[in-house]
Design an enzyme around this catalytic site. Structure first.
Site, mmCIF file in Angstrom:
data_model
loop_
_atom_site.group_PDB
_atom_site.id
_atom_site.type_symbol
_atom_site.label_atom_id
_atom_site.label_comp_id
_atom_site.label_asym_id
_atom_site.label_seq_id
_atom_site.Cartn_x
_atom_site.Cartn_y
_atom_site.Cartn_z
ATOM 1 N N ASP A 1 0.835 -1.211 0.000
ATOM 2 C CA ASP A 1 0.000 0.000 0.000
ATOM 3 C C ASP A 1 0.865 1.254 0.000
ATOM 4 O OD1 ASP A 1 -2.285 -1.494 0.038
ATOM 5 O OD2 ASP A 1 -2.613 -1.326 2.200
ATOM 6 N N GLU B 1 -19.949 -2.777 6.595
ATOM 7 C CA GLU B 1 -19.744 -4.230 6.569
ATOM 8 C C GLU B 1 -18.305 -4.539 6.934
ATOM 9 O OE1 GLU B 1 -20.343 -5.087 2.394
ATOM 10 O OE2 GLU B 1 -22.226 -3.977 2.371
ATOM 11 N N LYS C 1 -14.725 -6.000 6.347
ATOM 12 C CA LYS C 1 -14.003 -6.278 5.115
ATOM 13 C C LYS C 1 -13.260 -7.588 5.297
ATOM 14 C CE LYS C 1 -10.891 -4.469 1.686
ATOM 15 N NZ LYS C 1 -9.962 -5.606 1.685
ATOM 16 N N ASP D 1 -10.884 -10.671 4.637
ATOM 17 C CA ASP D 1 -9.581 -10.777 4.003
ATOM 18 C C ASP D 1 -9.501 -12.131 3.316
ATOM 19 O OD1 ASP D 1 -7.176 -9.896 3.260
ATOM 20 O OD2 ASP D 1 -6.174 -10.233 5.181
ATOM 21 N N GLU E 1 -16.709 -12.861 -1.237
ATOM 22 C CA GLU E 1 -15.341 -13.150 -0.818
ATOM 23 C C GLU E 1 -15.272 -14.609 -0.382
ATOM 24 O OE1 GLU E 1 -13.581 -10.322 -1.152
ATOM 25 O OE2 GLU E 1 -11.711 -10.670 -0.050
ATOM 26 N N TYR F 1 -21.371 -10.096 -0.810
ATOM 27 C CA TYR F 1 -21.513 -8.702 -0.372
ATOM 28 C C TYR F 1 -22.034 -7.769 -1.454
ATOM 29 C CZ TYR F 1 -16.721 -8.445 -2.292
ATOM 30 O OH TYR F 1 -15.616 -8.539 -3.087
ATOM 31 N N LYS G 1 -20.501 1.681 2.321
ATOM 32 C CA LYS G 1 -21.026 1.858 0.970
ATOM 33 C C LYS G 1 -22.252 2.761 1.028
ATOM 34 C CE LYS G 1 -19.651 -2.800 -0.329
ATOM 35 N NZ LYS G 1 -20.072 -4.199 -0.520
ATOM 36 N N LYS H 1 -9.274 0.627 6.737
ATOM 37 C CA LYS H 1 -8.394 -0.472 7.137
ATOM 38 C C LYS H 1 -8.052 -0.408 8.624
ATOM 39 C CE LYS H 1 -7.118 -2.830 3.479
ATOM 40 N NZ LYS H 1 -5.865 -2.667 2.947
ATOM 41 N N CYS I 1 25.243 -21.708 27.947
ATOM 42 C CA CYS I 1 24.182 -20.774 28.324
ATOM 43 C C CYS I 1 24.727 -19.345 28.283
ATOM 44 C CB CYS I 1 23.672 -21.110 29.719
ATOM 45 S SG CYS I 1 22.555 -19.859 30.389
ATOM 46 N N CYS J 1 24.812 -18.130 32.285
ATOM 47 C CA CYS J 1 25.656 -18.713 33.336
ATOM 48 C C CYS J 1 26.809 -19.532 32.779
ATOM 49 C CB CYS J 1 24.813 -19.570 34.278
ATOM 50 S SG CYS J 1 24.246 -21.102 33.529
ATOM 51 N N CYS K 1 19.404 -24.812 29.080
ATOM 52 C CA CYS K 1 20.597 -24.585 29.892
ATOM 53 C C CYS K 1 20.561 -25.633 31.007
ATOM 54 C CB CYS K 1 20.546 -23.181 30.492
ATOM 55 S SG CYS K 1 21.544 -22.997 31.975
ATOM 56 N N CYS L 1 22.006 -21.092 37.498
ATOM 57 C CA CYS L 1 21.802 -20.085 36.444
ATOM 58 C C CYS L 1 20.935 -18.936 36.957
ATOM 59 C CB CYS L 1 21.146 -20.741 35.235
ATOM 60 S SG CYS L 1 20.849 -19.579 33.903
HETATM 61 C C1 9MJ Z 1 -15.112 -7.445 1.500
HETATM 62 N N1 9MJ Z 1 -13.913 -7.769 1.034
HETATM 63 O O1 9MJ Z 1 -15.528 -7.928 2.533
HETATM 64 C C2 9MJ Z 1 -16.554 -5.297 -0.886
HETATM 65 N N2 9MJ Z 1 -15.896 -6.530 0.725
HETATM 66 O O2 9MJ Z 1 -17.620 -3.897 -2.524
HETATM 67 C C3 9MJ Z 1 -17.110 -6.029 1.061
HETATM 68 N N3 9MJ Z 1 -15.562 -6.069 -0.487
HETATM 69 C C4 9MJ Z 1 -16.581 -4.616 -2.148
HETATM 70 N N4 9MJ Z 1 -17.523 -5.249 0.047
HETATM 71 C C5 9MJ Z 1 -17.340 -3.388 -3.757
HETATM 72 N N5 9MJ Z 1 -17.783 -6.266 2.213
HETATM 73 C C6 9MJ Z 1 -16.126 -3.818 -4.134
HETATM 74 C C7 9MJ Z 1 -15.632 -4.611 -3.113
#
Ligand code: 9MJ
Length: 672
Positions: free
Chosen positions: A41, A117, A119, A121, A177, A229, A294, A318, A412, A415, A430, A436
């Site tokens: 990033d 919502e 996010k 990963d 996702e 989503y 959103k 983030k 060690c 000691c 040790c 020690c």
């Molecule tokens: C994730 N990764 O949980 C979007 N996302 O909406 C959620 N990604 C997303 N929304 C538009 N909850 C593009 C990506």
């Protein structure tokens, strides 16, 4: 007026484009990122800023204009009906406030309603449904064209192969996702470690790697899940007018939707949602890396539209990075209470997971050698939640010349005693024992700790001083301290010395369980100490128990029995125990249960609610001492549910299964 690019800017932009392209390939095509997302990033933002300041640098194939990577070989290409967008990022509350201001200005509204919502990963996925049937599944690819992973997505249980319900559009792309719950990820890596296979760096990579398997049988064995989503192209049917309503509709059709989606008005409410979720994130069964806001109404989304790679109507807020790069300045070896040597990396300080970190554990030597961490290396430092900071991996590309592998020390570092590694064991120890100072200091810290003798004011630093000055060698020496000698220590005033002496004096009166825990018997934690105390009642009976007698106790295995028996055989340990008792450490012995009575043999108990006269551990120990079994959930095989104050859902389940319910009095009668 546009500025002209300087030669340095041209050079840097080109470097950044190449770096980002290489990292994109590692991330999207090989599922093997070599730098943390935050580092990516940072490079990305640097290029965005350069291109903003000097627009002539913004060439059309810049990574800032693309989403994700190219389509990998081995997969058919799928053209998305509507582009799969990525999201712009917000890294601070201020960024979110500004996002909301921009949205309000463009829409000409006083306040905007957002869907908030988590996010996830994982890996973005587009599911194509035709007449309610899943016909295709594709990864994001470059946003316009993705990879066909239908064969693998069909093996994910939470993805419906057929939608149910009314008003399903004829053709619909569902966006979501694919992720791997943390527990499944850990189990997968445990299996990989046992079979000597490569480990996945994190659940996201494991999910991506699983989706890109050519053999669906492999993917089918991976614990993948999916959350939806949003939607892409929809034809032959209508969706509601708001995003949040669409999510509800998708859920009605059988698609998995995250239950914590909130509809909120304005930036403040969004930020509150973010901070609440941030505090809870590690309790969720899957990894999330932020929150997505959103604009909830589609009319607003349409007015806002999107720029190069991301919609203007959404932003990903983030969480602070849990992985950052740092440099290993040195590798030291810490000696623990039982003599175990733990390699610790000294790092250039780095802000990660909300704190500045300058030390990271390497767990043990096999971890150190598997990761091959060396002095001078650039490493990925990870600090997640309350977990001790650790080194996740080494960025080999940045290893300087002339480094060498770290050797296991032969003596060690504290000691100088010989270091031993038992055959087939990862732990290196040790052999100095009480010779020690490091082991003695750790043992004293443990002795004084809250769940042991609970001596308030006696912390690590003071113990360090006491041992180094020679005032204290073993725990019994604490009870011979006086305030005159204590106040001679640096930074120790008369008053604090007296307070400490009083705290030490108070600790003389204790319980057998606390005393056993304080002794630091290998493998014996506080739960086992309580169990041993209630089983034997007196220290003499425990100290005289044979390995066989110890192993007969439920929950005490062969390793623990051997450790306990060896501890009490050792002369030094017996001497210290004797001196502690001479110094006045005492407790009330407990009535010794009669272990020849196994009247509850074959009966299975479950406990719920709070008992008035005993703790759950005590109740468990008593039941087990009479040969009964205690388990955590009610089934048709449960003999009795013991029900205290404020019982949980177990009571209803017991009643529905016809399991007999006992109150505390009835339990006591049975135990008698
Ligand atoms: C994730 N990764 O949980 C979007 N996302 O909406 C959620 N990604 C997303 N929304 C538009 N909850 C593009 C990506």
């Amino acid at each position: 007026m546009t500025t002209k690019a300087t030669p340095e800017q041209v050079k840097r932009a080109s470097e950044l484009r190449q770096l980002l392209a290489a990292h994109n390939r590692q991330y999207y095509e090989l599922d093997e990122p070599v730098i943390p997302d935050t580092e990516y990033d940072r490079l990305f933002q640097e290029l965005v800023a350069l291109e903003r300041d000097v627009p002539e640098l913004a060439v059309t194939d810049s990574p800032t204009r693309r989403v994700g990577g190219a389509v990998g070989s081995g997969f058919a290409e799928i053209v998305h009906g509507a582009p799969m967008l990525s999201l712009d990022n917000a890294f601070s509350d201020q960024d979110v406030i500004e996002f909301d201001r921009r949205v309000r200005e463009r829409l000409g509204r006083e306040a905007v309603v957002y869907s908030a919502e988590p996010k996830l990963d994982g890996v973005a996925i587009s599911l194509s449904y035709e007449h309610g049937l899943l016909v295709r599944a594709a990864t994001r690819g470059d946003g316009a064209v993705g990879e066909d992973v239908t064969h693998n997505v069909r093996t994910i249980n939470s993805v419906p192969l057929k939608l149910r319900g009314r008003r399903i559009p004829e053709r619909m792309e569902v966006r979501g996702e694919v992720y791997m719950p943390r527990e499944g990820f850990l189990a997968l890596n445990r299996r990989a470690e046992q079979s000597g296979d490569k480990l996945f760096a994190n659940p996201r990579n494991a999910a991506a790697g699983s989706l890109r398997q050519l053999d669906p049988l492999v993917a089918a064995r991976r614990p993948l899940e999916m959350f939806a989503y949003g939607t892409g192209l929809v034809t032959g049917g209508e969706l509601p007018e708001r995003h949040s309503e669409t999510l509800r509709r998708l859920a009605e059709w059988g698609l998995p939707i995250y239950s914590g989606v909130a509809v909120l008005s304005g930036a403040d409410a969004c930020l509150q949602y973010y901070h609440e979720l941030s505090a809870r994130r590690h309790a969720l069964p899957f990894d999330i890396d932020g929150v997505v806001y959103k604009v909830d109404d589609y009319s607003g989304q349409q007015v806002l539209g999107f720029v190069a790679r991301a919609p203007r109507w959404a932003i990903a807020h983030k969480f602070p990075a849990e992985e950052r790069l740092s440099r290993v300045e040195a590798i030291d070896f810490q000696v623990g209470r039982t003599g175990a040597l733990t390699p610790v990396a000294r790092l250039s300080p780095v802000f990660v997971g909300g704190a500045t970190v300058s030390n990271a554990t390497l767990h043990n030597f096999s971890d150190l050698h598997r990761k091959d961490v060396r002095v001078g290396d650039t490493v990925v430092v990870r600090r997640a939640g309350d977990v001790i900071p650790e080194i996740a991996s080494v960025v080999l590309e940045r290893r300087p010349a002339g480094t060498s592998e770290v050797a296991v020390p032969v003596t060690c570092p504290v000691c100088g005693s010989e270091v031993v590694q038992a055959d087939g064991q990862v732990i290196v120890r040790c052999s100095g024992g009480l010779v020690c100072p490091a082991q003695r200091k750790q043992a004293l810290c443990h002795f004084a700790s809250r769940r042991a003798m609970d001596i308030s004011g006696l912390g690590d630093q003071l113990i360090e001083q006491l041992v180094d000055s020679g005032l204290v060698r073993t725990a019994d020496d604490l009870y011979g301290l006086d305030s005159a000698r204590l106040s001679a220590l640096e930074r120790m005033g008369q008053r604090s010395a007296e307070k400490l002496i009083a705290a030490i004096a108070r600790s003389r009166k204790t319980t057998l369980a606390r005393f056993l825990y304080a002794l630091g018997i290998p493998e014996v934690g506080d739960a086992t100490s309580r169990l041993l105390a209630s089983y034997f009642g007196t220290l003499e009976k425990l100290a005289a128990a044979s390995e066989d007698q110890l192993q007969a106790i439920p929950d005490i295995g062969p390793v623990m029995s051997a450790g306990i028996a060896a501890f009490f055989r050792q002369r030094d340990n017996r001497t210290i125990i004797g001196k502690l008792r001479e110094a006045g450490v005492s407790w009330d012995d407990l009535p010794v249960p009669d272990h020849s009575n196994q009247s509850l043999h074959g009966q299975s108990f479950v406990l719920t609610g709070t008992l008035a006269g005993m703790s759950r551990d005590e109740a468990k120990a008593k039941i087990e001492s009479l040969g009964g079994k205690v388990s955590s959930s009610v089934s048709s095989r449960t003999t009795y549910l013991v029900c205290g104050e404020d019982p949980g859902s177990k009571l209803a389940r017991a009643v529905s299964l016809g399991v007999q319910v006992l109150d505390e009095q009835a339990l006591l009668a049975l135990l008698r």
